[in-house]
Design an enzyme around this catalytic site. Structure first.
Site, PDB file in Angstrom:
ATOM      1  N   HIS A 161      69.785  59.397  32.280  1.00 49.18           N
ATOM      2  CA  HIS A 161      68.798  60.298  32.890  1.00 49.18           C
ATOM      3  C   HIS A 161      69.279  61.726  32.671  1.00 49.18           C
ATOM      4  O   HIS A 161      70.387  62.088  33.072  1.00 49.18           O
ATOM      5  CB  HIS A 161      68.646  60.017  34.385  1.00 49.18           C
ATOM      6  N   CYS A 162      68.440  62.529  32.028  1.00 46.89           N
ATOM      7  CA  CYS A 162      68.839  63.894  31.669  1.00 46.89           C
ATOM      8  C   CYS A 162      68.047  64.911  32.497  1.00 46.89           C
ATOM      9  O   CYS A 162      66.844  65.087  32.273  1.00 46.89           O
ATOM     10  CB  CYS A 162      68.605  64.144  30.180  1.00 46.89           C
ATOM     11  N   PRO A 163      68.684  65.582  33.460  1.00 48.13           N
ATOM     12  CA  PRO A 163      67.954  66.590  34.252  1.00 48.13           C
ATOM     13  C   PRO A 163      67.529  67.790  33.420  1.00 48.13           C
ATOM     14  O   PRO A 163      66.567  68.482  33.775  1.00 48.13           O
ATOM     15  CB  PRO A 163      68.967  66.981  35.330  1.00 48.13           C
ATOM     16  N   GLY A 166      64.294  66.835  32.238  1.00 44.34           N
ATOM     17  CA  GLY A 166      63.417  66.397  33.321  1.00 44.34           C
ATOM     18  C   GLY A 166      62.861  65.007  33.115  1.00 44.34           C
ATOM     19  O   GLY A 166      61.736  64.726  33.540  1.00 44.34           O
ATOM     20  N   ASN A 167      63.627  64.125  32.493  1.00 42.39           N
ATOM     21  CA  ASN A 167      63.121  62.785  32.230  1.00 42.39           C
ATOM     22  C   ASN A 167      64.287  61.872  31.879  1.00 42.39           C
ATOM     23  O   ASN A 167      65.399  62.341  31.603  1.00 42.39           O
ATOM     24  CB  ASN A 167      62.115  62.807  31.073  1.00 42.39           C
TER      25      ASN A 167
END
Length: 355
Positions: A161-163, A166-167
């Site tokens: 999960h990559c902030p 944003g996804n």
């Protein structure tokens, strides 16, 4: 009033443009990423491009514009797309799984049953791979899938999960994520190099004072500082994911050491082609995968289709009761009777299909 699937989606996602754009719930860091990329490039185009195009070559701002366009294209494609979310089990499917996948049980009966096993073993290219049961989604996750706690979804070929985007990054958007970090690395190096070149050339034109040149173009200093600190992180990230793509691994698998040597026993990655170029080609040039969510459909469509199929089956059963031809044993063209029970099995499992 009828609602679309995206309006009643059970995960922690945000939807925009009528469900065509899907992102994580927390998207503040995504806007920070966007502001940093666009902001630095605007400074470069406003304060550096004219000088560099006159004194070096006119193509410098053009190349920077192309790199920016590709970076934003890959960023938006990564951020706005379904990463490979696996649909949760329906009520009957969840009950079927919870009862140990015993097809002889009536789903409408209230009976005592045991929970399903937490894992199942399957063979992939000669290697044993465990399928884990997700108690949130009520499904056995496919190989390489994992449940993201941030989005509360099972993601197919889950990477991480990559902030910053944003996804989640998974099966359907990993290609664009990898291309994004490669292009943004090139963009950072490009802006860093030419902003420093601008400062050095200005210092040579004046009194050979670097401090004086930096005071004349403070925007170039800001660009160089941001690009300098950014390039180390994105360069390392690009190198790490180049290694992962070349060996056909995911970040999740690498962190867990899933294909690492254990107790002296060599564990082979069943998904790798044992060739770096072949693995990269599979990531970058492989087929595009369709979303499994069908977010634009009516949430009641599946239920209505199932009711129509059951009505047809009830009609066939009524014809059988009236002494007409047995619908479960249709005769083929040659007249030989055929035992046809597939439709009955599908009806019991709640997934009937008719031609």
């Amino acid at each position: 009033m009828s609602k679309k699937r995206w309006e009643v989606f059970p995960g922690k996602n945000r939807f925009f443009c009528g469900g065509r754009i899907i992102m994580a719930k927390q998207i503040n860091v995504f806007f920070v990423t966007l502001i940093l990329i666009i902001g630095v490039c605007v400074l470069f185009f406003v304060f550096d491009s004219e000088y560099l195009s006159k004194h070096i070559h006119w193509s410098i701002p053009v190349i920077a514009g192309i790199l920016l366009a590709f970076t934003l294209l890959f960023l938006f494609r990564t951020s706005f797309s379904d990463p490979g979310i696996l649909p949760r089990a329906t009520g009957d499917e969840a009950l079927f799984n919870d009862r140990g996948a015993d097809s002889s049980l009536d789903l409408n009966q209230s009976v005592t049953f045991r929970n399903p096993p937490r894992t199942k073993d399957i063979i992939v290219n000669g290697e044993t791979v465990k399928l884990k049961y997700c108690f949130t989604c009520k499904i056995f996750r496919p190989p390489r899938a994992s449940h993201c706690s941030m989005c509360d979804n099972c993601i197919e070929r889950f990477d991480h999960h990559c902030p910053w985007v944003g996804n989640c990054v998974g099966k359907r958007n990993y290609r664009y994520f990898y291309l994004m970090i490669v292009t943004i690395t090139i963009l950072c190096i490009y802006i860093l190099a030419f902003s420093i070149a601008h400062i050095v050339m200005l210092s040579q034109e004046t009194d050979n004072s670097l401090i004086s040149a930096m005071s004349d173009t403070p925007a170039s200093v800001i660009e160089a500082l941001i690009a300098f600190f950014a390039v180390w992180s994105v360069l390392g990230l690009a190198g790490f994911h180049s290694y992962l793509a070349g060996t056909n691994q995911t970040t999740n698998e690498e962190i867990k050491g899933q294909w690492a040597q254990r107790h002296g026993e060599v564990v082979r990655n069943p998904y790798t082609a044992n060739n770096c170029c072949s693995n990269l080609a599979k990531i970058l040039c492989g087929p595009s995968y369709s979303s499994l969510l069908r977010l634009q459909e009516d949430k009641n469509k599946e239920k209505k289709d199932l009711e129509q199929v059951k009505e047809k089956i009830d009609k066939l059963l009524q014809e059988q009761a009236n002494g007409e031809q047995d619908p479960w044993k249709p005769s083929p063209p040659n007249g030989a009777p055929v035992d046809h029970t597939e439709l009955q099995t599908q009806l019991r499992e709640g997934t009937p299909t008719l031609p």
